[in-house]
Design a protein around this motif. Structure first.
Motif, mmCIF file in Angstrom:
data_model
loop_
_atom_site.group_PDB
_atom_site.id
_atom_site.type_symbol
_atom_site.label_atom_id
_atom_site.label_comp_id
_atom_site.label_asym_id
_atom_site.label_seq_id
_atom_site.Cartn_x
_atom_site.Cartn_y
_atom_site.Cartn_z
ATOM 1 N N GLY A 128 -9.629 -3.810 -0.496
ATOM 2 C CA GLY A 128 -8.811 -3.367 0.583
ATOM 3 C C GLY A 128 -7.786 -2.240 0.431
ATOM 4 O O GLY A 128 -7.617 -1.396 1.045
ATOM 5 N N ALA A 129 -7.026 -2.373 -0.879
ATOM 6 C CA ALA A 129 -6.241 -1.434 -1.093
ATOM 7 C C ALA A 129 -6.885 0.068 -1.607
ATOM 8 O O ALA A 129 -6.384 1.171 -1.016
ATOM 9 N N LEU A 130 -8.010 -0.017 -2.284
ATOM 10 C CA LEU A 130 -9.002 1.069 -2.531
ATOM 11 C C LEU A 130 -9.224 1.887 -1.316
ATOM 12 O O LEU A 130 -9.170 2.858 -1.170
ATOM 13 N N TYR A 131 -9.738 0.828 -0.366
ATOM 14 C CA TYR A 131 -10.533 1.733 0.885
ATOM 15 C C TYR A 131 -9.320 2.108 1.675
ATOM 16 O O TYR A 131 -9.567 2.928 2.566
ATOM 17 N N MET B 90 0.843 -1.167 0.118
ATOM 18 C CA MET B 90 0.072 -0.114 -0.013
ATOM 19 C C MET B 90 1.023 1.199 0.166
ATOM 20 O O MET B 90 1.133 1.951 1.157
ATOM 21 N N ASN B 91 1.547 1.525 -1.355
ATOM 22 C CA ASN B 91 2.282 2.602 -1.194
ATOM 23 C C ASN B 91 1.765 3.958 -1.999
ATOM 24 O O ASN B 91 0.531 3.761 -2.445
ATOM 25 N N VAL B 92 2.312 4.795 -2.171
ATOM 26 C CA VAL B 92 2.026 6.107 -2.673
ATOM 27 C C VAL B 92 1.736 5.638 -4.267
ATOM 28 O O VAL B 92 0.875 6.200 -4.931
ATOM 29 N N ASN B 93 2.613 4.841 -4.704
ATOM 30 C CA ASN B 93 2.623 4.545 -6.139
ATOM 31 C C ASN B 93 1.229 3.796 -6.426
ATOM 32 O O ASN B 93 0.762 4.030 -7.298
ATOM 33 N N LEU C 78 -10.512 -1.712 -9.969
ATOM 34 C CA LEU C 78 -9.681 -2.573 -9.357
ATOM 35 C C LEU C 78 -8.889 -3.446 -10.216
ATOM 36 O O LEU C 78 -7.606 -3.671 -10.211
ATOM 37 N N ARG C 79 -9.794 -3.971 -11.282
ATOM 38 C CA ARG C 79 -9.147 -4.895 -12.071
ATOM 39 C C ARG C 79 -8.237 -4.334 -13.027
ATOM 40 O O ARG C 79 -7.092 -4.954 -13.341
ATOM 41 N N ALA C 80 -8.399 -3.216 -13.510
ATOM 42 C CA ALA C 80 -7.346 -2.293 -14.306
ATOM 43 C C ALA C 80 -6.130 -1.778 -13.492
ATOM 44 O O ALA C 80 -4.936 -1.534 -14.205
ATOM 45 N N CYS C 81 -5.922 -1.868 -12.367
ATOM 46 C CA CYS C 81 -4.933 -1.451 -11.560
ATOM 47 C C CYS C 81 -4.236 -2.743 -10.929
ATOM 48 O O CYS C 81 -3.247 -2.374 -10.301
ATOM 49 N N ASN C 82 -5.056 -3.821 -10.874
ATOM 50 C CA ASN C 82 -4.540 -5.044 -10.340
ATOM 51 C C ASN C 82 -4.312 -4.734 -8.762
ATOM 52 O O ASN C 82 -3.289 -5.100 -8.488
ATOM 53 N N VAL C 83 -5.337 -4.250 -8.167
ATOM 54 C CA VAL C 83 -5.068 -4.110 -6.615
ATOM 55 C C VAL C 83 -6.489 -4.486 -6.078
ATOM 56 O O VAL C 83 -7.552 -4.787 -6.745
#
Length: 187
Positions: free
Chosen positions: A39-42, A1-4, A31-36
């Protein structure tokens, strides 16, 4: 979970929102497009999609403002700077088929009446653009009132022309603005 990860989500969501509209883009697509993960989003955007949209608008604001300020610094007169901005928009539309990096009108029309924070973020960007135009016009001899009125008209004309270009799939509206707008810029 970094700034990147946060930057990736903002950049990706900005493109998706501009291409498809806020309401048409689901969290799962982002989420799919970012591959995250969700939980990372929230983690980065505890209030979800709308908070992400506001971050996208703020990032667009910085990007567009930096670009416009650079163009206005590079040109002695407002009419030359406006011509350069319009030429850039026309070039983007002709080469990329879109002006997604510069327009956020679809987001405004879709969300401004639904969300006060989103409306405020959109309003701030327009006000910042108008401020750059206005300051330059005042240095060219326009009164504060005239400069403010012309800056408003320039913003509305360019933004409207971009929407017309996208709906007509033609650069003609921007080309017309490029011919007519400089006529207003005579102190």
């Amino acid at each position: 979970m970094n700034v990147n990860t946060k930057s990736l989500m903002i950049d990706t969501a900005t493109i998706l929102f501009q291409q498809k509209g806020y309401k048409s883009v689901g969290l799962s697509e982002i989420l799919r497009a970012c591959n995250v993960t969700k939980g990372a989003l929230y983690h980065h955007f505890p209030n979800g999609k709308e908070e992400l949209l506001i971050a996208c608008l703020q990032a667009l604001n910085e990007e567009i403002m930096t670009d416009i300020e650079g163009i206005f610094r590079a040109h002695a007169l407002s009419k030359e700077a406006i011509q350069a901005i319009i030429e850039k928009l026309i070039h983007n539309l002709e080469t990329d088929g879109t002006i997604t990096g510069y327009t956020f009108s679809s987001i405004v029309s879709e969300m401004a009446t639904v969300s006060e924070p989103v409306r405020h973020a959109c309003s701030a960007l327009y006000e910042n653009i108008q401020h750059i135009y206005c300051e330059k016009l005042v240095t060219e001899g326009f009164s504060n009132e005239s400069a403010s009125d012309i800056a408003w008209l320039m913003t509305a004309s360019i933004e409207g022309a971009m929407m017309l270009c996208l709906t007509q799939k033609s650069t003609d509206p921007l080309k017309m603005i490029a011919r007519r707008l400089p006529l207003l810029l005579r102190a």
